[in-house]
Scaffold this motif. Structure first.
Motif, PDB file in Angstrom:
ATOM      1  N   GLY A 195       0.805  -1.214   0.000  1.00 24.45           N
ATOM      2  CA  GLY A 195       0.000   0.000   0.000  1.00 24.45           C
ATOM      3  C   GLY A 195       0.836   1.261   0.000  1.00 24.45           C
ATOM      4  N   SER A 196       1.881   1.313   0.835  1.00 23.47           N
ATOM      5  CA  SER A 196       2.726   2.508   0.884  1.00 23.47           C
ATOM      6  C   SER A 196       3.433   2.729  -0.445  1.00 23.47           C
ATOM      7  CB  SER A 196       3.745   2.379   2.017  1.00 23.47           C
ATOM      8  OG  SER A 196       4.576   1.244   1.834  1.00 23.47           O
ATOM      9  N   ARG A 197       3.851   1.647  -1.072  1.00 22.68           N
ATOM     10  CA  ARG A 197       4.542   1.764  -2.360  1.00 22.68           C
ATOM     11  C   ARG A 197       3.587   2.198  -3.462  1.00 22.68           C
ATOM     12  NH1 ARG A 197       7.326  -2.185   0.574  1.00 22.68           N
ATOM     13  NH2 ARG A 197       9.583  -2.327   0.139  1.00 22.68           N
ATOM     14  N   VAL A 198       2.387   1.641  -3.473  1.00 21.03           N
ATOM     15  CA  VAL A 198       1.391   2.013  -4.475  1.00 21.03           C
ATOM     16  C   VAL A 198       1.031   3.487  -4.329  1.00 21.03           C
ATOM     17  CG1 VAL A 198      -1.007   1.665  -5.197  1.00 21.03           C
ATOM     18  CG2 VAL A 198       0.460  -0.308  -4.750  1.00 21.03           C
ATOM     19  N   ALA A 199       0.798   3.931  -3.099  1.00 22.37           N
ATOM     20  CA  ALA A 199       0.404   5.317  -2.859  1.00 22.37           C
ATOM     21  C   ALA A 199       1.474   6.290  -3.345  1.00 22.37           C
ATOM     22  CB  ALA A 199       0.135   5.524  -1.371  1.00 22.37           C
ATOM     23  N   GLY A 200       2.717   6.013  -3.041  1.00 21.55           N
ATOM     24  CA  GLY A 200       3.790   6.901  -3.464  1.00 21.55           C
ATOM     25  C   GLY A 200       3.888   7.015  -4.975  1.00 21.55           C
ATOM     26  N   ARG A 201       3.749   5.901  -5.663  1.00 20.89           N
ATOM     27  CA  ARG A 201       3.842   5.915  -7.121  1.00 20.89           C
ATOM     28  C   ARG A 201       2.655   6.642  -7.751  1.00 20.89           C
ATOM     29  NH1 ARG A 201       6.781   1.775  -5.304  1.00 20.89           N
ATOM     30  NH2 ARG A 201       8.497   0.940  -6.573  1.00 20.89           N
ATOM     31  N   LEU A 202       1.465   6.417  -7.216  1.00 24.21           N
ATOM     32  CA  LEU A 202       0.288   7.104  -7.759  1.00 24.21           C
ATOM     33  C   LEU A 202       0.387   8.613  -7.568  1.00 24.21           C
ATOM     34  CD1 LEU A 202      -2.550   4.704  -6.546  1.00 24.21           C
ATOM     35  CD2 LEU A 202      -1.811   5.056  -8.913  1.00 24.21           C
ATOM     36  N   SER A 203       0.850   9.033  -6.394  1.00 23.53           N
ATOM     37  CA  SER A 203       1.033  10.469  -6.150  1.00 23.53           C
ATOM     38  C   SER A 203       2.044  11.049  -7.130  1.00 23.53           C
ATOM     39  CB  SER A 203       1.495  10.711  -4.716  1.00 23.53           C
ATOM     40  OG  SER A 203       0.499  10.371  -3.780  1.00 23.53           O
ATOM     41  N   GLY A 204       3.112  10.290  -7.395  1.00 22.84           N
ATOM     42  CA  GLY A 204       4.121  10.753  -8.335  1.00 22.84           C
ATOM     43  C   GLY A 204       3.602  10.895  -9.751  1.00 22.84           C
ATOM     44  N   LEU A 205       2.551  10.161 -10.084  1.00 26.22           N
ATOM     45  CA  LEU A 205       1.939  10.259 -11.412  1.00 26.22           C
ATOM     46  C   LEU A 205       0.886  11.354 -11.486  1.00 26.22           C
ATOM     47  CD1 LEU A 205       1.523   6.439 -12.200  1.00 26.22           C
ATOM     48  CD2 LEU A 205       3.110   8.041 -13.311  1.00 26.22           C
ATOM     49  N   GLY A 206       0.669  12.050 -10.372  1.00 29.11           N
ATOM     50  CA  GLY A 206      -0.262  13.169 -10.385  1.00 29.11           C
ATOM     51  C   GLY A 206      -1.684  12.836  -9.996  1.00 29.11           C
ATOM     52  N   HIS A 207      -1.923  11.636  -9.475  1.00 29.32           N
ATOM     53  CA  HIS A 207      -3.261  11.269  -9.057  1.00 29.32           C
ATOM     54  C   HIS A 207      -3.542  11.774  -7.641  1.00 29.32           C
ATOM     55  CE1 HIS A 207      -3.684   8.881 -12.606  1.00 29.32           C
ATOM     56  NE2 HIS A 207      -2.708   8.059 -12.272  1.00 29.32           N
ATOM     57  N   THR A 208      -4.798  11.990  -7.348  1.00 27.62           N
ATOM     58  CA  THR A 208      -5.220  12.313  -5.996  1.00 27.62           C
ATOM     59  C   THR A 208      -5.361  11.001  -5.236  1.00 27.62           C
ATOM     60  OG1 THR A 208      -6.425  14.266  -6.743  1.00 27.62           O
ATOM     61  CG2 THR A 208      -7.011  13.372  -4.582  1.00 27.62           C
ATOM     62  N   VAL A 209      -4.662  10.885  -4.114  1.00 32.54           N
ATOM     63  CA  VAL A 209      -4.628   9.620  -3.387  1.00 32.54           C
ATOM     64  C   VAL A 209      -5.197   9.811  -1.989  1.00 32.54           C
ATOM     65  CG1 VAL A 209      -3.172   7.742  -2.555  1.00 32.54           C
ATOM     66  CG2 VAL A 209      -2.587   8.919  -4.691  1.00 32.54           C
ATOM     67  N   THR A 210      -6.123   8.932  -1.622  1.00 30.72           N
ATOM     68  CA  THR A 210      -6.633   8.875  -0.253  1.00 30.72           C
ATOM     69  C   THR A 210      -5.979   7.701   0.439  1.00 30.72           C
ATOM     70  OG1 THR A 210      -8.776   9.861  -0.810  1.00 30.72           O
ATOM     71  CG2 THR A 210      -8.667   8.555   1.200  1.00 30.72           C
ATOM     72  N   LEU A 211      -5.181   7.995   1.453  1.00 31.34           N
ATOM     73  CA  LEU A 211      -4.474   6.963   2.204  1.00 31.34           C
ATOM     74  C   LEU A 211      -5.344   6.510   3.366  1.00 31.34           C
ATOM     75  CD1 LEU A 211      -0.938   8.580   2.437  1.00 31.34           C
ATOM     76  CD2 LEU A 211      -1.667   6.804   0.863  1.00 31.34           C
ATOM     77  N   ALA A 212      -5.724   5.243   3.353  1.00 31.56           N
ATOM     78  CA  ALA A 212      -6.627   4.714   4.369  1.00 31.56           C
ATOM     79  C   ALA A 212      -5.904   3.672   5.212  1.00 31.56           C
ATOM     80  CB  ALA A 212      -7.857   4.096   3.711  1.00 31.56           C
ATOM     81  N   SER A 213      -5.892   3.903   6.514  1.00 35.34           N
ATOM     82  CA  SER A 213      -5.269   2.950   7.428  1.00 35.34           C
ATOM     83  C   SER A 213      -5.833   3.175   8.819  1.00 35.34           C
ATOM     84  CB  SER A 213      -3.749   3.131   7.453  1.00 35.34           C
ATOM     85  OG  SER A 213      -3.408   4.417   7.930  1.00 35.34           O
ATOM     86  N   ARG A 214      -5.606   2.198   9.694  1.00 31.74           N
ATOM     87  CA  ARG A 214      -6.114   2.332  11.061  1.00 31.74           C
ATOM     88  C   ARG A 214      -5.409   3.437  11.817  1.00 31.74           C
ATOM     89  NH1 ARG A 214      -5.964  -3.633  13.450  1.00 31.74           N
ATOM     90  NH2 ARG A 214      -4.040  -3.645  12.220  1.00 31.74           N
ATOM     91  N   ARG A 215      -4.151   3.702  11.458  1.00 33.94           N
ATOM     92  CA  ARG A 215      -3.396   4.774  12.093  1.00 33.94           C
ATOM     93  C   ARG A 215      -2.771   5.628  10.997  1.00 33.94           C
ATOM     94  NH1 ARG A 215      -2.890   0.302  15.156  1.00 33.94           N
ATOM     95  NH2 ARG A 215      -1.195  -0.493  13.844  1.00 33.94           N
ATOM     96  N   PRO A 216      -3.503   6.630  10.493  1.00 37.55           N
ATOM     97  CA  PRO A 216      -2.988   7.477   9.411  1.00 37.55           C
ATOM     98  C   PRO A 216      -1.629   8.070   9.770  1.00 37.55           C
ATOM     99  CG  PRO A 216      -5.307   7.930   9.792  1.00 37.55           C
ATOM    100  CD  PRO A 216      -4.854   7.026  10.911  1.00 37.55           C
ATOM    101  N   ALA A 217      -0.725   8.042   8.772  1.00 43.19           N
ATOM    102  CA  ALA A 217       0.653   8.451   9.051  1.00 43.19           C
ATOM    103  C   ALA A 217       1.040   9.777   8.418  1.00 43.19           C
ATOM    104  CB  ALA A 217       1.614   7.355   8.561  1.00 43.19           C
ATOM    105  N   GLY A 218       0.183  10.336   7.579  1.00 39.37           N
ATOM    106  CA  GLY A 218       0.499  11.619   6.967  1.00 39.37           C
ATOM    107  C   GLY A 218       1.621  11.561   5.949  1.00 39.37           C
ATOM    108  N   THR A 219       1.731  10.440   5.221  1.00 39.77           N
ATOM    109  CA  THR A 219       2.816  10.279   4.252  1.00 39.77           C
ATOM    110  C   THR A 219       2.375  10.679   2.855  1.00 39.77           C
ATOM    111  OG1 THR A 219       2.155   7.983   3.938  1.00 39.77           O
ATOM    112  CG2 THR A 219       3.902   8.414   5.531  1.00 39.77           C
ATOM    113  N   HIS A 220       3.381  10.902   1.986  1.00 43.90           N
ATOM    114  CA  HIS A 220       3.198  11.170   0.555  1.00 43.90           C
ATOM    115  C   HIS A 220       2.437  12.465   0.271  1.00 43.90           C
ATOM    116  CE1 HIS A 220       4.726   7.195  -0.147  1.00 43.90           C
ATOM    117  NE2 HIS A 220       3.726   6.628   0.476  1.00 43.90           N
TER     118      HIS A 220
END
Length: 290
Positions: A17-42
């Protein structure tokens, strides 16, 4: 390729999930990071998400049209909580779903195989199911095998001399991004492996050679493996399933390689040796492996 999609990534702090989110953000997509303890990354939008708390579904789904779904970890029957979420996602306008499953679980099979079946039956218009082999990171990250290697100088399994096409989590993430980002969805399942099938004994030999430390493969029976997993705190039903997967490996169920990584990304999958060498080049991780 698509541009400007809005993608929900569950398990956003995990291996893929962390790897997918970083790559999608790098491609210019809007990413919603969902987890039990949000970390504020990317720099993406973080929301609290818990498969077992339906009140977290709505905020996670707000405004998204694609979703990368990591099933609840350690749950042998995730379908019970995933179906209500999938129905809500469809009603909220999600068009494409990419599900993380396993090479060991076929469509309609136990656990997440049931969810795979719903997607194959047309629950969403666009979909893919990723079925990766066992992760290389199991031996180098924060996993029981890696801990056993660090503390005991051995990896324990009931796999015998059975071979597995171990795959790098980075390669899985690259395939996931293509499945989410490409104009045309795969609309099928994708079995993802590394470029070679290795036994646990061969894995131990590579680790020993690259790290310069002795690493052995400790052969266990099914019962010994089941009990070891349970002693590590894994729920009994899940420990039974995991030990059973070891037996399947011993019988040759994972002795295969596919060209999925190269076909989807345009580059060859990473070898296990290259993965270990890459980990050791990272000084913060060096101490945890070697």
């Amino acid at each position: 390729m698509t541009t400007g999609a809005s993608v929900l990534v569950t398990g956003a702090t995990g291996n893929t999930g962390s790897r997918v989110a970083g790559r999608l953000s790098g491609l210019g997509h809007t990413v919603t990071l969902a987890s039990r303890r949000p970390a504020g990354t990317h720099g993406a939008h973080d929301v609290r998400f818990d498969w077992y708390d339906a009140e977290t579904y709505g905020p996670a789904l707000r405004g998204v049209d694609r979703a990368y779904l990591v099933p609840p970890v350690g749950d042998p029957e995730p379908a019970a909580v995933m179906l209500p979420f999938l129905e809500q996602a469809r009603a909220a306008g999600v068009r494409r779903v990419v599900l993380l499953s396993s090479s060991a679980i076929p469509v309609g099979g136990p656990g997440v195989g049931r969810v795979h079946g719903w997607l194959a039956d047309g629950l969403f218009g666009e979909w893919a199911v990723l079925r990766p082999s066992w992760f290389m990171q199991n031996f180098t990250g924060q996993h029981a095998h890696a801990e056993s290697i660090r503390k005991e100088g051995a990896v324990s399994s009931a796999t015998g001399d059975g071979r597995v096409g171990f795959v790098d989590a980075d390669d899985i993430a690259e395939v996931a991004v293509r499945a989410l980002d490409d104009v045309v969805a795969p609309d099928t399942d994708l079995v993802i492996t590394g470029p070679e099938a290795l036994s646990y004994g061969e894995v131990a030999a590579v680790l020993a050679e690259v790290t310069g430390r002795p690493v052995a493969h400790r052969h266990l029976t099914y019962e010994q493996m089941r009990d070891r997993l349970a002693a590590e705190g894994i729920p009994e039903e899940f420990a039974v399933m995991l030990a059973g997967m070891d037996l399947a490996i011993a019988d040759g169920a994972e002795n295969r390689v596919t060209g999925t990584v190269e076909r989807m990304t345009g580059r060859p999958a990473r070898t296990f040796r290259a993965h270990v060498e890459s980990v050791l080049r990272s000084e913060p991780v060096r101490r945890s492996v070697a």
